[in-house]
Design a protein around this motif. Structure first.
Motif, PDB file in Angstrom:
ATOM      1  N   ALA A 150       0.808  -1.227   0.000  1.00  0.00           N
ATOM      2  CA  ALA A 150       0.000   0.000   0.000  1.00  0.00           C
ATOM      3  C   ALA A 150       0.842   1.278   0.000  1.00  0.00           C
ATOM      4  O   ALA A 150       0.506   2.243  -0.693  1.00  0.00           O
ATOM      5  CB  ALA A 150      -0.961  -0.015   1.194  1.00  0.00           C
ATOM      6  N   PRO A 151       1.950   1.351   0.744  1.00  0.00           N
ATOM      7  CA  PRO A 151       2.732   2.600   0.725  1.00  0.00           C
ATOM      8  C   PRO A 151       3.604   2.779  -0.516  1.00  0.00           C
ATOM      9  O   PRO A 151       4.127   3.888  -0.736  1.00  0.00           O
ATOM     10  CB  PRO A 151       3.624   2.474   1.975  1.00  0.00           C
ATOM     11  N   VAL A 152       3.789   1.737  -1.313  1.00  0.00           N
ATOM     12  CA  VAL A 152       4.799   1.761  -2.378  1.00  0.00           C
ATOM     13  C   VAL A 152       4.620   2.921  -3.352  1.00  0.00           C
ATOM     14  O   VAL A 152       5.583   3.641  -3.663  1.00  0.00           O
ATOM     15  CB  VAL A 152       4.825   0.402  -3.110  1.00  0.00           C
ATOM     16  N   PRO A 153       3.418   3.165  -3.901  1.00  0.00           N
ATOM     17  CA  PRO A 153       3.315   4.254  -4.882  1.00  0.00           C
ATOM     18  C   PRO A 153       3.737   5.611  -4.329  1.00  0.00           C
ATOM     19  O   PRO A 153       4.289   6.447  -5.062  1.00  0.00           O
ATOM     20  CB  PRO A 153       1.825   4.248  -5.263  1.00  0.00           C
ATOM     21  N   TRP A 154       3.510   5.861  -3.047  1.00  0.00           N
ATOM     22  CA  TRP A 154       3.840   7.167  -2.472  1.00  0.00           C
ATOM     23  C   TRP A 154       5.292   7.260  -2.029  1.00  0.00           C
ATOM     24  O   TRP A 154       5.748   8.323  -1.616  1.00  0.00           O
ATOM     25  CB  TRP A 154       2.895   7.439  -1.301  1.00  0.00           C
ATOM     26  N   LEU A 155       6.014   6.172  -2.118  1.00  0.00           N
ATOM     27  CA  LEU A 155       7.440   6.171  -1.767  1.00  0.00           C
ATOM     28  C   LEU A 155       8.318   5.865  -2.969  1.00  0.00           C
ATOM     29  O   LEU A 155       9.518   5.635  -2.820  1.00  0.00           O
ATOM     30  CB  LEU A 155       7.701   5.118  -0.674  1.00  0.00           C
ATOM     31  N   ALA A 156       7.748   5.862  -4.159  1.00  0.00           N
ATOM     32  CA  ALA A 156       8.437   5.325  -5.335  1.00  0.00           C
ATOM     33  C   ALA A 156       9.298   6.344  -6.075  1.00  0.00           C
ATOM     34  O   ALA A 156       9.984   5.972  -7.027  1.00  0.00           O
ATOM     35  CB  ALA A 156       7.404   4.717  -6.306  1.00  0.00           C
ATOM     36  N   ARG A 157       9.264   7.606  -5.683  1.00  0.00           N
ATOM     37  CA  ARG A 157      10.049   8.612  -6.416  1.00  0.00           C
ATOM     38  C   ARG A 157      11.455   8.692  -5.837  1.00  0.00           C
ATOM     39  O   ARG A 157      11.634   8.982  -4.645  1.00  0.00           O
ATOM     40  CB  ARG A 157       9.357   9.969  -6.332  1.00  0.00           C
ATOM     41  N   ASP A 158      12.450   8.438  -6.684  1.00  0.00           N
ATOM     42  CA  ASP A 158      13.832   8.457  -6.197  1.00  0.00           C
ATOM     43  C   ASP A 158      14.388   9.872  -6.226  1.00  0.00           C
ATOM     44  O   ASP A 158      13.738  10.809  -6.727  1.00  0.00           O
ATOM     45  CB  ASP A 158      14.699   7.485  -7.001  1.00  0.00           C
ATOM     46  N   PRO A 159      15.606  10.092  -5.693  1.00  0.00           N
ATOM     47  CA  PRO A 159      16.162  11.452  -5.644  1.00  0.00           C
ATOM     48  C   PRO A 159      16.302  12.110  -7.011  1.00  0.00           C
ATOM     49  O   PRO A 159      16.299  13.343  -7.109  1.00  0.00           O
ATOM     50  CB  PRO A 159      17.541  11.238  -4.989  1.00  0.00           C
ATOM     51  N   GLY A 168      10.071   2.329  -4.135  1.00  0.00           N
ATOM     52  CA  GLY A 168       9.009   2.400  -3.142  1.00  0.00           C
ATOM     53  C   GLY A 168       8.991   1.199  -2.229  1.00  0.00           C
ATOM     54  O   GLY A 168       8.783   1.326  -1.011  1.00  0.00           O
ATOM     55  N   LEU A 169       9.214   0.004  -2.785  1.00  0.00           N
ATOM     56  CA  LEU A 169       9.207  -1.208  -1.978  1.00  0.00           C
ATOM     57  C   LEU A 169      10.344  -1.223  -0.976  1.00  0.00           C
ATOM     58  O   LEU A 169      10.153  -1.537   0.212  1.00  0.00           O
ATOM     59  CB  LEU A 169       9.274  -2.440  -2.891  1.00  0.00           C
ATOM     60  N   MET A 170      11.544  -0.881  -1.421  1.00  0.00           N
ATOM     61  CA  MET A 170      12.692  -0.893  -0.516  1.00  0.00           C
ATOM     62  C   MET A 170      12.546   0.177   0.565  1.00  0.00           C
ATOM     63  O   MET A 170      12.887  -0.055   1.728  1.00  0.00           O
ATOM     64  CB  MET A 170      13.978  -0.668  -1.314  1.00  0.00           C
ATOM     65  N   ARG A 171      12.021   1.325   0.217  1.00  0.00           N
ATOM     66  CA  ARG A 171      11.806   2.356   1.237  1.00  0.00           C
ATOM     67  C   ARG A 171      10.783   1.888   2.271  1.00  0.00           C
ATOM     68  O   ARG A 171      10.948   2.122   3.471  1.00  0.00           O
ATOM     69  CB  ARG A 171      11.316   3.647   0.574  1.00  0.00           C
TER      70      ARG A 171
END
Length: 529
Positions: A150-159, A168-171
């Protein structure tokens, strides 16, 4: 106050820096409400999940399509439409229609859809076969997918500004699965589902915007930076969950039943589906703990009257009835009822019958229709008051066509594991494929001189959207034991002995049903909705 202020600050930070848009959630909630009010969507408690975070919203979509689509082409067309809508909505939630966001959303749902579709079909199968040991693992896997994805799409943008699912998955893994957000959100969803289940159709529709609001708050929090202590929080939650699970297991009733006084008459034990002569939990019943001896004990045979069968697991010799195999338990209900009447006709009175699972349907129908007037007392062990979903005959279109075809495809695989079930066998079509059939069966009252006790399994309660209580039977407290093992649990002996002694059942604490109300929204749309 400090915690509340921190949450508000995180929400403001997410609003100002993440580009997240929430108006698509309001649109989806409005559409769901309008379609439900118009009757285009069933108003079952799972409606509140259609505006949840992924993968729960997709799980709701696919449960709905699998059980409502009348043909495979209709299912595929609707699946393509739903998939497209979910991709567009996720892209908008992430900030807008840009190629990178659209591609991320498309890949996310391409990976998720096959897995969730299998889970939705297994969920239907659990309701169709009334097999809670399949339902609970499905719910567990869906919950695990939610924590992981569930959180992956909102954490998927890298630097570098690129949108990558792996990022997103690793974050999410490094940040402790964002438990500080997802656990409260999950508890809110469970509460809303329970309220919808208890409140009925109107309340369910009114709770859809509330569910959307909870999702909006979760999205904002997921888009905000994770707190520095997220790893420690994840470890603490894991320990707390383990302690809760240990407490649940250790508080189960395990004390042995007190000895019962000798009783007169006959005891008839009826096994359920997938049993055979001498094989099945009911054969392991310690009849002495109920006040009977082996000379008073008779085992019902689905093959009809006869001279007995090999003892197998039975505690007493099987002296009557023909040897039967698993396939015999799927014979037409009328044949089973006639067979039961023939096998109890000459037994010494008073006759006490314990019908486990399918046996509960058979004995109730036989006694209620008057073909077995010899029966004095009935114990319904693990009864199902209704069959919640239905499916059309093979190669026939109708609601549940896709899920029914999937059930037929899975049946041979299940038989390899030792569970003999044929979706189109006579008993299956009569009692399971027709949603109203079991309800109609129990609607016929027993004769007033016959007393009955209903003892369900607490694990089965989510599969009873109409509730567990049976009119005309004493309401026993749900037993905390798996359905197949009910005849060998101490609570079974205590409750049955109280019933046979003429004592009322113990008051059942209301929390015994809370888990069912929370879990039922994870099932498919049931017949009563």
């Amino acid at each position: 106050m400090t915690w509340t202020r921190a949450v508000v600050d995180r929400l403001r930070g997410a609003t100002s820096t993440s580009g997240v848009k929430l108006w698509p959630l309001a649109v989806v909630a409005a559409v769901v409400v309008l379609l439900a009010v118009a009757g285009a969507l069933p108003r079952w408690p799972g409606l509140v999940h259609l505006v949840a975070l992924p993968p729960l919203e997709l799980f709701g979509d696919l449960r709905l399509l699998a059980t409502e689509a009348v043909s495979l082409p209709v299912f595929l067309i609707l699946l393509a439409a739903v998939w497209t809508i979910r991709v567009l909505v996720l892209s908008l939630l992430l900030g807008g229609f840009t190629p990178d966001r659209l591609w991320l959303a498309a890949r996310f749902y391409l990976l998720l859809t096959p897995v969730v579709l299998v889970l939705a079909l297994l969920d239907f199968a659990a309701y169709a076969v009334l097999y809670s040991r399949l339902f609970w693992p499905v719910v567990g896997v869906v919950a695990g997918l939610g924590l992981l994805l569930a959180p992956v799409p909102w954490l998927a943008r890298d630097p570098a500004g690129r949108w990558r699912l792996r990022t997103g998955l690793m974050r999410n893994l490094r940040q402790g699965l964002r438990l500080a957000v997802l656990l409260p959100y999950g508890l809110v969803l469970v509460l809303l589902g329970g309220l919808a289940d208890a409140g009925g159709e109107t309340v369910t529709v009114l709770l859809v915007p509330v569910s959307a609001l909870a999702t909006a708050v979760a999205v904002r929090l997921l888009a905000a930076p994770a707190p520095a202590h997220s790893g420690r929080l994840a470890a603490a939650v894991a320990v707390a969950a383990a302690l809760v699970a240990a407490g649940f297991v250790t508080t189960r009733t395990v004390a042995p039943a007190p000895p019962a006084p000798p009783r007169a008459g006959s005891l008839v034990l009826m096994s359920g589906i997938n049993s055979s002569s001498g094989n099945g939990a009911i054969f392991e019943t310690e009849v002495a703990a109920l006040g009977f001896d082996c000379g008073q004990t008779y085992y019902f045979s689905y093959a009809g009257p006869g001279d007995g069968a090999p003892q197998g697991q039975a505690r007493c010799p099987i002296r009557t009835g023909a040897p039967y195999v698993q396939a015999d338990t799927l014979r037409p209900l009328g044949e089973q009822v006639d067979s039961f009447a023939a096998q109890v006709r000459e037994l010494p009175a008073p006759v006490t019958v314990v019908g486990h699972s399918l046996g509960a349907w058979v004995v109730w129908h036989a006694v209620a229709t008057g073909v077995a007037p010899q029966v004095d007392r009935v114990v319904l062990l693990g009864p199902f008051p209704d069959s919640p979903v239905g499916y059309p005959p093979a190669n026939h279109d109708g609601p549940g066509r896709v899920a029914g075809d999937a059930l037929r495809a899975m049946a041979p695989l299940v038989r390899e594991l030792g569970f003999h079930f044929v979706p189109d066998a006579p008993a299956a079509r009569e009692l399971l494929a027709q949603p109203d059939r079991a309800t109609e069966l129990y609607a016929r009252p027993l004769p007033p001189e016959v007393s009955a006790l209903s003892l369900p399994s607490s694990a089965d309660l989510p599969l009873m959207p109409g509730g567990r209580r049976l009119a005309g039977a004493q309401d026993g407290c749900p037993i905390r034991e798996a359905h197949p093992d009910l005849p060998v649990t101490p609570a079974f002996y205590r409750e049955v002995n109280r019933f046979l002694a003429g004592s009322p059942t113990d008051p059942c604490p209301p929390w015994r049903d809370w888990g069912a109300a929370a879990a039922r929204p994870f099932g498919p749309p049931a017949a009563r909705y």
